[in-house]
Design an enzyme around this catalytic site. Structure first.
Site, PDB file in Angstrom:
ATOM      1  N   HIS A 150       0.841  -1.209   0.000  1.00  8.01           N
ATOM      2  CA  HIS A 150       0.000   0.000   0.000  1.00  8.01           C
ATOM      3  C   HIS A 150       0.872   1.254   0.000  1.00  8.01           C
ATOM      4  O   HIS A 150       0.571   2.229  -0.680  1.00  8.01           O
ATOM      5  CB  HIS A 150      -0.904   0.033   1.244  1.00  8.01           C
ATOM      6  CG  HIS A 150      -1.871  -1.108   1.332  1.00  8.01           C
ATOM      7  ND1 HIS A 150      -1.730  -2.130   2.234  1.00  8.01           N
ATOM      8  CD2 HIS A 150      -2.996  -1.377   0.634  1.00  8.01           C
ATOM      9  CE1 HIS A 150      -2.730  -2.983   2.097  1.00  8.01           C
ATOM     10  NE2 HIS A 150      -3.517  -2.555   1.127  1.00  8.01           N
TER      11      HIS A 150
ATOM     12  N   GLY B 291      -3.115  -2.000  -6.790  1.00  6.61           N
ATOM     13  CA  GLY B 291      -2.015  -2.964  -6.899  1.00  6.61           C
ATOM     14  C   GLY B 291      -2.362  -4.057  -7.889  1.00  6.61           C
ATOM     15  O   GLY B 291      -3.477  -4.584  -7.882  1.00  6.61           O
TER      16      GLY B 291
ATOM     17  N   SER C 150       0.498  -8.917   1.212  1.00  8.09           N
ATOM     18  CA  SER C 150      -0.958  -8.934   1.343  1.00  8.09           C
ATOM     19  C   SER C 150      -1.302  -8.766   2.816  1.00  8.09           C
ATOM     20  O   SER C 150      -0.567  -9.258   3.685  1.00  8.09           O
ATOM     21  CB  SER C 150      -1.487 -10.292   0.851  1.00  8.09           C
ATOM     22  OG  SER C 150      -2.782 -10.523   1.356  1.00  8.09           O
ATOM     23  N   SER C 151      -2.417  -8.088   3.080  1.00 10.14           N
ATOM     24  CA  SER C 151      -2.845  -7.925   4.475  1.00 10.14           C
ATOM     25  C   SER C 151      -3.084  -9.292   5.109  1.00 10.14           C
ATOM     26  O   SER C 151      -2.902  -9.464   6.314  1.00 10.14           O
ATOM     27  CB  SER C 151      -4.120  -7.094   4.535  1.00 10.14           C
ATOM     28  OG  SER C 151      -3.905  -5.876   3.878  1.00 10.14           O
TER      29      SER C 151
ATOM     30  N   GLN D 102     -18.103  -7.143  -0.064  1.00  7.75           N
ATOM     31  CA  GLN D 102     -17.282  -7.913  -1.010  1.00  7.75           C
ATOM     32  C   GLN D 102     -16.786  -9.233  -0.420  1.00  7.75           C
ATOM     33  O   GLN D 102     -16.052  -9.969  -1.069  1.00  7.75           O
ATOM     34  CB  GLN D 102     -16.115  -7.082  -1.524  1.00  7.75           C
ATOM     35  CG  GLN D 102     -15.008  -6.777  -0.528  1.00  7.75           C
ATOM     36  CD  GLN D 102     -14.004  -5.788  -1.085  1.00  7.75           C
ATOM     37  OE1 GLN D 102     -14.258  -4.592  -1.170  1.00  7.75           O
ATOM     38  NE2 GLN D 102     -12.846  -6.280  -1.493  1.00  7.75           N
TER      39      GLN D 102
ATOM     40  N   LYS E 248      -1.443  -6.960  -7.731  1.00  8.77           N
ATOM     41  CA  LYS E 248      -1.615  -8.267  -7.093  1.00  8.77           C
ATOM     42  C   LYS E 248      -3.044  -8.751  -7.362  1.00  8.77           C
ATOM     43  O   LYS E 248      -3.268  -9.900  -7.692  1.00  8.77           O
ATOM     44  CB  LYS E 248      -1.357  -8.208  -5.588  1.00  8.77           C
ATOM     45  CG  LYS E 248      -1.417  -9.596  -4.972  1.00  8.77           C
ATOM     46  CD  LYS E 248      -1.128  -9.584  -3.504  1.00  8.77           C
ATOM     47  CE  LYS E 248      -2.349  -9.257  -2.689  1.00  8.77           C
ATOM     48  NZ  LYS E 248      -3.406 -10.292  -2.745  1.00  8.77           N
TER      49      LYS E 248
HETATM   50  O1  PAF Z   1      -8.227  -4.171  -3.104  1.00 10.21           O
HETATM   51  C1  PAF Z   1      -8.820  -3.852  -2.054  1.00 10.21           C
HETATM   52  O2  PAF Z   1      -8.221  -3.675  -0.993  1.00 10.21           O
HETATM   53  C2  PAF Z   1     -10.334  -3.698  -2.079  1.00 10.21           C
HETATM   54  O3  PAF Z   1     -10.922  -4.620  -2.922  1.00 10.21           O
HETATM   55  C3  PAF Z   1     -10.790  -2.265  -2.416  1.00 10.21           C
HETATM   56  C4  PAF Z   1     -10.405  -1.876  -3.826  1.00 10.21           C
HETATM   57  C5  PAF Z   1     -10.176  -1.287  -1.421  1.00 10.21           C
HETATM   58  C6  PAF Z   1     -12.310  -2.168  -2.303  1.00 10.21           C
HETATM   59  O4  PAF Z   1     -12.753  -2.472  -1.021  1.00 10.21           O
END
Ligand code: PAF
Length: 283
Positions: free
Chosen positions: A37, A147, A185-186, A61, A149
């Site tokens: 990030h 990103g 990645s988180s 999501q 990724k």
């Molecule tokens: O890639 C992400 O972290 C998420 O899918 C996003 C684009 C912030 C939408 O919640």
């Protein structure tokens, strides 16, 4: 750096910025921020006069509620990192701020949202489009940074931007990797030290498969990747698709396209944690 939590406060900050004729760069995130990030924010800071970062763990999501519950939440540390890399404003709204009522909008962008993550995580891209469209409406950025990724996500967002006519340039940015090659990645924070070492095999095999591909067919290369990763204890491939990099549809042979990408999803470890990565074979 300012932290704001409502759309009204965000709008009034950004109205003032726009009046000064400044370009606005935007980095949408779900928090648990890392160097991947930070690289997006650094690029935005270099290319725009004002950079906004959103930190919002978007429930719509997540098709798997346990995944949502386990997702790391680290807003204080996120703000420290964002200030270090030069972000001007962090927007961290609540769920009720972004969804005062249920979002019933349906987004569908075939063929790019039907395959791979679209097929294995039903509703995922619909949720991504719901929140990204709301964020674009609130921020109205000149440029937005994503990103690579999440390779497929960029294709879906580009389709949405075209469909809804947002005046924003989508800027794809390269994957940032740990020293071991593991894509940042988180979700990596949910892996144990041992699992992180195991997960590093994913990119190792993908990289090796580029050499393998030089004198093997596409189908053999696909099998090589799946078999090699599945042979590592603690890893299990969910899918490995070798696709055209624009349409994201499967290709049958190396001569089918000038832009060919292998996209993988692997389950790692005991929990297990779902990790994604990709490799460009052509283009
Ligand atoms: O890639 C992400 O972290 C998420 O899918 C996003 C684009 C912030 C939408 O919640």
């Amino acid at each position: 750096m300012k932290l704001v939590q409502t759309i009204d406060a965000l709008r009034s900050e950004l109205d003032a910025v726009r009046k000064e004729g400044k370009k606005i760069g935007f980095v949408p995130t779900m928090g648990a921020l890392h160097q991947g990030h930070a690289s997006l924010v650094a690029r935005s800071v270099a290319e725009n006069e004002f950079t906004v970062v959103s930190v919002f763990l978007n429930p719509t999501q997540f098709n798997d509620k346990t995944d949502l519950q386990n997702y790391p939440r680290t807003l204080d540390a996120d703000c420290v990192l964002m200030e270090q890399v030069g972000a001007d404003l962090v927007f961290a709204p609540s769920v009720s701020e972004m969804y005062p009522e249920e979002d019933k909008r349906v987004f569908h962008y075939p063929p790019v949202d039907t395959v791979m993550e679209g097929a294995f995580r039903p509703g995922h891209f619909n949720g991504v489009c719901q929140i990204v469209s709301k964020l674009f409406e609130a921020v109205q950025p000149d440029r937005a940074y994503f990103g690579e990724k999440d390779f497929q996500q960029i294709a879906v967002i580009k389709a949405m931007v075209k469909d809804l006519g947002f005046a924003v340039e989508i800027v794809p940015c390269p994957v940032i990797r740990e020293e071991s090659g593991l894509a940042m990645s988180s979700r990596n924070t949910l892996l144990s030290e041992e699992e992180r070492k195991t997960a590093a095999h994913i990119y190792k095999v993908l990289s090796q498969s580029k050499q393998f591909a030089a004198n093997h067919s596409l189908k053999d290369t696909q099998k090589y990747v799946v078999d090699s990763i599945n042979s590592v204890v603690g890893l299990e491939v969910q899918y490995y698709a070798i696709v055209d990099g624009d349409t994201l549809q499967n290709v049958e042979s190396w001569s089918d396209s000038d832009f060919i990408v292998g996209c993988i999803t692997v389950y790692c470890g005991a929990a297990p944690i779902r990790l994604i990565d990709h490799i460009k074979y052509k283009g």
